[in-house]
Design a protein around this motif. Sequence first.
Motif, short mmCIF file in Angstrom:
data_model
loop_
_atom_site.label_atom_id
_atom_site.label_comp_id
_atom_site.label_asym_id
_atom_site.label_seq_id
_atom_site.Cartn_x
_atom_site.Cartn_y
_atom_site.Cartn_z
N ARG A 296 48.22 33.38 45.36
CA ARG A 296 48.94 34.66 45.28
C ARG A 296 47.89 35.76 45.37
O ARG A 296 46.72 35.53 45.06
N PRO A 297 48.26 36.96 45.82
CA PRO A 297 47.28 38.01 46.08
C PRO A 297 46.44 38.33 44.86
O PRO A 297 46.86 38.17 43.71
N CYS A 299 44.27 41.23 42.58
CA CYS A 299 44.78 42.46 41.98
C CYS A 299 44.65 43.68 42.89
O CYS A 299 45.13 44.76 42.54
N HIS A 300 44.05 43.52 44.08
CA HIS A 300 44.01 44.58 45.09
C HIS A 300 44.98 44.28 46.22
O HIS A 300 44.97 44.96 47.24
N GLY A 301 45.79 43.22 46.05
CA GLY A 301 46.73 42.83 47.09
C GLY A 301 46.10 42.06 48.23
O GLY A 301 46.73 41.87 49.28
N GLN A 302 44.86 41.59 48.05
CA GLN A 302 44.16 40.85 49.10
C GLN A 302 44.06 39.37 48.73
O GLN A 302 44.54 38.94 47.69
N THR A 304 45.10 36.67 50.70
CA THR A 304 46.23 35.83 51.12
C THR A 304 46.01 35.14 52.46
O THR A 304 46.90 34.47 52.96
N ARG A 400 39.39 41.36 40.06
CA ARG A 400 40.19 41.01 41.24
C ARG A 400 41.09 39.81 40.97
O ARG A 400 42.24 39.78 41.41
#
Length: 523
Positions: A296-297, A299-302, A304, A400
């Motif tokens: 799952r991503p 904490c910065h949405g990266q 994946t 992260r």
Amino acid sequence: MTAADLVLTGARVRTLDPARPTACAVAVRDGVITAVGEAADVRGWRGPGTEVLDLHGAHLVPGLVDAHSHPVWGLDLTTGTDLSGVTDPAGLRAALAGAERIEGWVVGHGLDHNVFGGRPVHHDLVADVLGDTPAFLRLYDGHSALASAAALAAAEVTGPRAFAQHAEVVCDASGRPTGHLVEHAAMDLVAAVAPRPSYAERRGRLLRLLSAMAATGLTGAHVMDGGDPELVAAVARETVLPVRLRFAPWCMPGADEDALRELVRLQGSGGRHWLVGGVKFFMDGTVEGGTAWLERPDCHGQGTAAFWPDPRAYAEAVRALHAAGVRTATHAIGDAAVRHVLDTVASLGPSGHGAHRIEHIETAPDELLPLFAKLGVAASLQPPHTGYTRDDGSDEWSRRLGGDRAARAWRLRDLREAGATLALGSDWPIAHHDVRAVLATARRPKGAAAHRPGLTPLQALEGCTSHAAAAAGESRFAGRIAPGYRADLTALTVDPVHAPEDELAASPVALTVTGGHVAHRGT
């Protein structure tokens, strides 16, 4: 028995050989151990040309091996100014202001992600001290860099690029490069025009580095790249390499049948104390760079995406090399990356058992751990990497990942207790090559892993000896002190199984023997 070339006596020998766990003396001929015994046996081993060395009670163990290192490629990675001591942007600017210019460039290495305090990596942060000077600054992870505006211009990098691998020229909202280069293909754009050491410089630095490695007790290194075969061959013809090097050249996304055939052809090539043995893959990048492949991503949405844009192509390449009898090692830091590699090896069936390994494994859930032993996949971890994190979770790696995944950091003891083969290394130049620090930190991890149990002292020693040999498929002739085994031997002034971590890390090295050649003598 034919007379030995070298006899070591007066030692406290820990053989890691179940048939004979301890001894006092060892005989060597033609780079191979010919006898293991007691002081009374030495007379029968000697001849007119035998060198006899009294170790005066030093602790002799199988030669220590760094299971993940980059001693040749690292010569380029460590060119220029050492930025590893920089802790904040002001310190970075000060270091660059005083940095030596190399052919008009500022080149640096070892820059910690934590210097940026969570802010985007951008060349504007250093523009005031660099002006029009091109600069190429590698971050400590080896997977990202900061390039100045002038360096980008010199490389004709003016906007985003498309790559066959998961790499990125980071750009702002208007499409202008920020100077942050993520992963090898992006960094190579600027590295190709940046200054590089000459052949003479690289030759001299390689010999000094290998000698320094031997002085810490290292007799071998699993080199996780293709190195520079011409340079290594030339140096090996001129002198005896102090450290045995086993190279695993890279297989990158986009590799076609011709590329795979070439990797197969290279296997077994080499010379005295060096050879090509295996192939290195990347399944992801690094947590700090946002390129670790996570389930799952972050904490910065990266996090994946896999390093191989089509992970199935990675699996097909592994299967092709496996069918040709080639061992593989795959860089996999994130949980999704680790799972995909394990699934790939599982698809090989029983023939895959013991032939493949995973590097780094910085976070992994419980259910994956038993699969290492079940599938015969060796785990290769680098305990000194824990020093780049903080036990309060304030570092970029921990922030992260978030708490639950950071809590699964560097599961050294858990992997051993799950039955895995566990090889240990430094990943030099990402961390220092001193193998004594590798052993000590494996027993007492730092930062985010400090709350986890470390290895027992014996497990740590095995990680740099018998388990390192198993991870390379060399258990039949390396990793223990027994007749017929390589004469790779390390003598420490303290017992690595009983000395406290701080004493072990500072222990003088009495002797290092690589292939029967005395590579280091203590004072």
